[in-house]
Write an enzyme that holds these catalytic residues in place. Structure first.
Site, mmCIF file in Angstrom:
data_model
loop_
_atom_site.group_PDB
_atom_site.id
_atom_site.type_symbol
_atom_site.label_atom_id
_atom_site.label_comp_id
_atom_site.label_asym_id
_atom_site.label_seq_id
_atom_site.Cartn_x
_atom_site.Cartn_y
_atom_site.Cartn_z
ATOM 1 N N THR A 93 0.820 -1.217 0.000
ATOM 2 C CA THR A 93 0.000 0.000 0.000
ATOM 3 C C THR A 93 0.853 1.267 0.000
ATOM 4 O OG1 THR A 93 -0.121 0.095 2.424
ATOM 5 C CG2 THR A 93 -1.814 -1.194 1.277
ATOM 6 N N CYS A 134 2.148 2.962 9.433
ATOM 7 C CA CYS A 134 1.149 3.088 10.499
ATOM 8 C C CYS A 134 1.801 2.978 11.877
ATOM 9 C CB CYS A 134 0.092 1.985 10.389
ATOM 10 S SG CYS A 134 -0.726 1.877 8.783
ATOM 11 N N CYS A 180 -2.758 0.707 14.876
ATOM 12 C CA CYS A 180 -3.658 1.030 13.773
ATOM 13 C C CYS A 180 -4.724 -0.057 13.591
ATOM 14 C CB CYS A 180 -2.862 1.196 12.476
ATOM 15 S SG CYS A 180 -3.865 1.751 11.077
ATOM 16 N N ARG A 182 -6.865 -3.037 8.215
ATOM 17 C CA ARG A 182 -6.807 -4.473 7.946
ATOM 18 C C ARG A 182 -5.363 -4.966 8.091
ATOM 19 N NH1 ARG A 182 -8.824 -7.249 2.278
ATOM 20 N NH2 ARG A 182 -8.342 -9.431 2.815
ATOM 21 N N ARG A 242 4.144 6.734 2.946
ATOM 22 C CA ARG A 242 3.396 7.928 3.340
ATOM 23 C C ARG A 242 2.562 7.623 4.586
ATOM 24 N NH1 ARG A 242 0.726 5.523 -0.841
ATOM 25 N NH2 ARG A 242 -1.536 5.186 -0.577
ATOM 26 N N CYS A 286 -0.276 7.060 7.292
ATOM 27 C CA CYS A 286 -1.645 6.524 7.282
ATOM 28 C C CYS A 286 -2.624 7.608 7.732
ATOM 29 C CB CYS A 286 -1.732 5.316 8.220
ATOM 30 S SG CYS A 286 -3.411 4.655 8.434
ATOM 31 N N CYS A 336 -4.718 6.220 11.229
ATOM 32 C CA CYS A 336 -4.142 6.222 12.589
ATOM 33 C C CYS A 336 -3.236 7.418 12.842
ATOM 34 C CB CYS A 336 -3.381 4.926 12.848
ATOM 35 S SG CYS A 336 -1.850 4.729 11.877
#
Length: 351
Positions: A29, A33, A37, A40, A62, A64, A67
């Site tokens: 992705t 995080c 967090c 999923r 980058r 999240c 969170c």
């Protein structure tokens, strides 16, 4: 950072106590995080761990949006740093976990986990180290052993001897024997100041050095202890060593205090006197080689003091980077002047 196994467990259980001690990125992705967090869960193979958001973003991840991994982190770290300063200031007093919890306005369980995640050691271990520093300071001031023990807040002589024996250093003959009959475990990390290898005997850390690579550092370790059994540390076999190097790595990368770990000093009587003097220097302070010689009661031996600094094999933990030339210049440093400059600048900025 905590060990990888600890971080994976924290992410799996979404443990908020570890928020602020590390972040994790997900390669599929491109997002990083905080451990708690609620997104999923990612597959373990797709996770990458970083000391903080800046490191994660440098690697191309980058933040999240769910969170917000950098929000509120500094306040938690600041609270634990403030509590550590409170322990330092009151080290000679009994400091129960309940008392510290009241001071921090946290539950005992929450405090225990948050403090260890932020500083790498439990509140009790940090308090014990602070008391040991008080003991060393009193002894250097010329006080008797019994008075020094009382000043440091130890309730009995039996309590202190178990602590102090780990930091007294070994006889020079043991080092000259090349570590014959000893077992030495080592752990390796890539730090912000470059590759770092830490090794320890049953008595404590005997080697912590920067180098070009893990292979080069292991070769150097074996060269210094040719008769010892040298093995890579597995976390289950040497949890202390892994905790120590993680705490040292955190100190190098952040404002976390330098870990006060047991040391196995190997050298001549003069060298050990110099190294023990350096252990008593406050973070952020500097002295000259002449002041070191004066401090150990050998004012004319400033060249020998400089030589002892140059032969120190335990970087950062024995802070020879705090010794400058008489004119204020950086002088030499076994692991490079740039590392020395960075260590001094960071210590001064957090005084």
């Amino acid at each position: 950072m905590p060990s990888e196994a600890t971080m994976r467990e924290a992410v799996s259980s979404r443990d908020a106590h570890f928020d602020g001690s590390f972040v994790y990125g997900v390669v599929t992705t491109g997002v990083y995080c905080r451990p708690s967090c609620k997104s999923r869960p990612a597959k373990p193979a797709n996770m990458r761990f970083f000391a903080g958001g800046e490191a994660a973003e440098s690697a191309g991840f980058r933040s999240c949006k769910r969170c917000r991994p950098t929000a509120g982190v500094n306040s938690t770290a600041h609270l634990m740093q403030s509590l550590a300063k409170y322990i330092d200031k009151n080290a000679d007093q009994p400091l129960s976990l309940d008392l510290l919890s009241e001071q921090a306005h946290l539950s005992p369980t929450h405090l225990q986990r948050t403090f260890k995640a932020a500083l790498g050691v439990s509140p009790k271990a940090y308090h014990d180290a602070a008391r040991l520093r008080l003991l060393k300071s009193s002894l250097k001031a010329g006080k008797s052993v019994l008075d020094s023990i009382g000043d440091a807040g130890f309730q009995s002589t039996s309590r202190i001897y178990g602590h102090a024996a780990r930091s007294l250093g070994m006889a020079p003959s043991v080092y000259r024997a090349g570590g014959l009959g000893e077992a030495i475990a080592y752990a390796f990390r890539e730090t912000e100041l470059g590759p770092l290898l830490m090794a320890a005997t049953d008595h404590g850390v005997c080697f912590a050095q920067f180098g070009e690579s893990e292979a080069a550092l292991v070769a150097q370790l074996k060269n210094e202890f040719p008769q010892a059994k040298v093995t890579a540390s597995a976390m289950t076999e040497s949890p202390e060593l892994n905790a120590w190097i993680e705490a040292l790595e955190k100190h190098i990368a952040t404002s976390a205090p330098c870990p006060d770990v047991p040391l196995d000093l190997r050298g001549t009587a003069f060298q050990i006197r110099v190294w023990k003097f350096l252990l008593g220097l406050p973070s952020g302070s500097v002295v000259s080689y002449a002041e070191v010689a004066q401090g150990i009661g050998a004012p004319k031996a400033y060249r020998a003091a400089a030589s002892a600094c140059a032969t120190n094999r335990i970087a950062v933990l024995i802070p020879c980077h705090r010794v400058l030339r008489g004119d204020g210049g950086l002088g030499g440093y076994r692991w490079g002047l740039e590392r020395k400059r960075v260590l001094l600048d960071r210590e001064r900025s957090h005084r």
